[in-house]
Design an enzyme around this catalytic site. Structure first.
Site, mmCIF file in Angstrom:
data_model
loop_
_atom_site.group_PDB
_atom_site.id
_atom_site.type_symbol
_atom_site.label_atom_id
_atom_site.label_comp_id
_atom_site.label_asym_id
_atom_site.label_seq_id
_atom_site.Cartn_x
_atom_site.Cartn_y
_atom_site.Cartn_z
ATOM 1 N NE ARG A 66 -0.216 1.984 5.180
ATOM 2 C CZ ARG A 66 0.456 3.032 5.604
ATOM 3 N NH1 ARG A 66 1.656 2.875 6.142
ATOM 4 N NH2 ARG A 66 -0.051 4.248 5.509
ATOM 5 C CB CYS A 178 6.276 8.010 3.718
ATOM 6 S SG CYS A 178 5.427 7.250 2.323
#
Length: 224
Positions: A66, A178
Site C-alpha cells: 500500500r 504515518c
C-alpha cells in the site's frame, strides 16, 4: 458485496487474498467491501522507512504494497478494505481518497463527533485535541483517529481504511504514526462515544455503499 471476516484476522493472509482477488477480477467482477479487525500488527507502506518504527515491542512488522508510511492495526479498530473498480465508476485516485475520508467524517459526525476533519497534506481523519480525554494534545492540535492506505492496480483499488473505535492505544507510541514524529492518535471511546466495532463497521459500510453508488450514478450521467 460485503464480507464480514471477523476479529483477530491475519494481516498477511488478508493482504494476499486482496491481491489475488484483484489480479483475478474481470471488468464484470462485482466490487467488494471486506470488514474486519486485525490481530496486532505494524504495517509499513511500500516506500515506508523502518526508522519510523521506534519500538515494535514484539509486535510483528509487515512491509505491504500500500501507499504511506507505518501504522498499527489491532483489536478495537474497524478495518474496511475496498476492492473497487475505480474505472467503472469514474473515480480517480485523488477523488477516491477524498471519498474515503468523507465517509469516515460523515460516520463520526453521525455519532456526535462533528469536529472530525481532514488535515492538509496528511491523508486520514483527525479530531481536535480538545475532543480527547485524557488529554494527549493541546486543544487545537489535531489527533489522528483514522488512517488510509490504498493500492491501485489496473484501475482497481485494494487496501482501504482503518478507524479506531475502542483500542489499546499504547502500540501507537511505538511508531511515528504515518511517518509524523509526535503525531498523537486516539479512538472514538476516548472522544466520549461508546460504540462497538460492529456498530461502527455497519455505519461505515452503509456510508461507503451510498458514496460509491452516488459516484457510479454521476459517472453514468456524465457519460450519457
Amino acid at each position: 458485496m460485503v464480507r464480514h471476516l471477523g476479529a483477530q484476522v491475519s494481516y498477511d493472509e488478508t493482504w494476499q487474498a486482496m491481491r489475488t482477488f484483484t489480479e483475478q477480477r474481470t471488468t464484470d467482477t462485482p466490487d467488494e467491501l471486506w470488514v474486519l479487525e486485525h490481530s496486532p500488527v505494524y504495517t509499513l507502506g511500500q516506500a515506508g522507512m523502518e526508522s519510523h518504527v521506534l519500538n515494535a515491542a514484539g509486535i510483528p512488522l509487515v512491509r505491504s504494497d500500500r501507499g504511506g508510511q507505518v501504522t498499527y492495526h489491532g483489536p478495537g479498530q474497524v478495518v474496511v478494505y475496498c476492492l473497487i473498480n475505480l474505472r467503472r465508476i469514474g473515480l480517480y485516485v485523488k477523488s477516491y481518497v477524498a471519498m474515503l475520508e468523507q465517509a469516515i467524517i460523515d460516520v463520526l459526525t453521525s455519532v456526535g463527533l462533528a469536529q472530525a476533519c481532514r488535515k492538509a497534506g496528511a491523508p486520514g481523519v483527525y479530531v481536535p485535541g480538545r475532543c480527547v480525554s485524557p488529554v494527549v494534545a493541546p486543544p487545537d492540535e489535531l489527533v489522528k483517529i483514522a488512517a488510509l492506505g490504498v493500492k491501485i492496480r489496473n484501475g482497481c483499488s485494494y487496501h482501504g481504511l482503518a478507524l479506531n473505535v475502542d483500542m489499546d492505544l499504547q502500540p501507537f507510541l511505538g511508531i511515528n504514526p504515518c511517518g509524523y514524529e509526535g503525531l498523537q492518535t486516539s479512538d472514538i471511546r476516548h472522544c466520549g462515544v461508546q460504540l462497538s466495532t460492529n456498530t461502527v463497521g455497519e455505519l461505515l459500510v452503509s456510508t461507503l455503499q451510498q458514496a460509491l453508488s452516488d459516484a457510479a450514478k454521476q459517472h453514468e450521467y456524465c457519460s450519457a
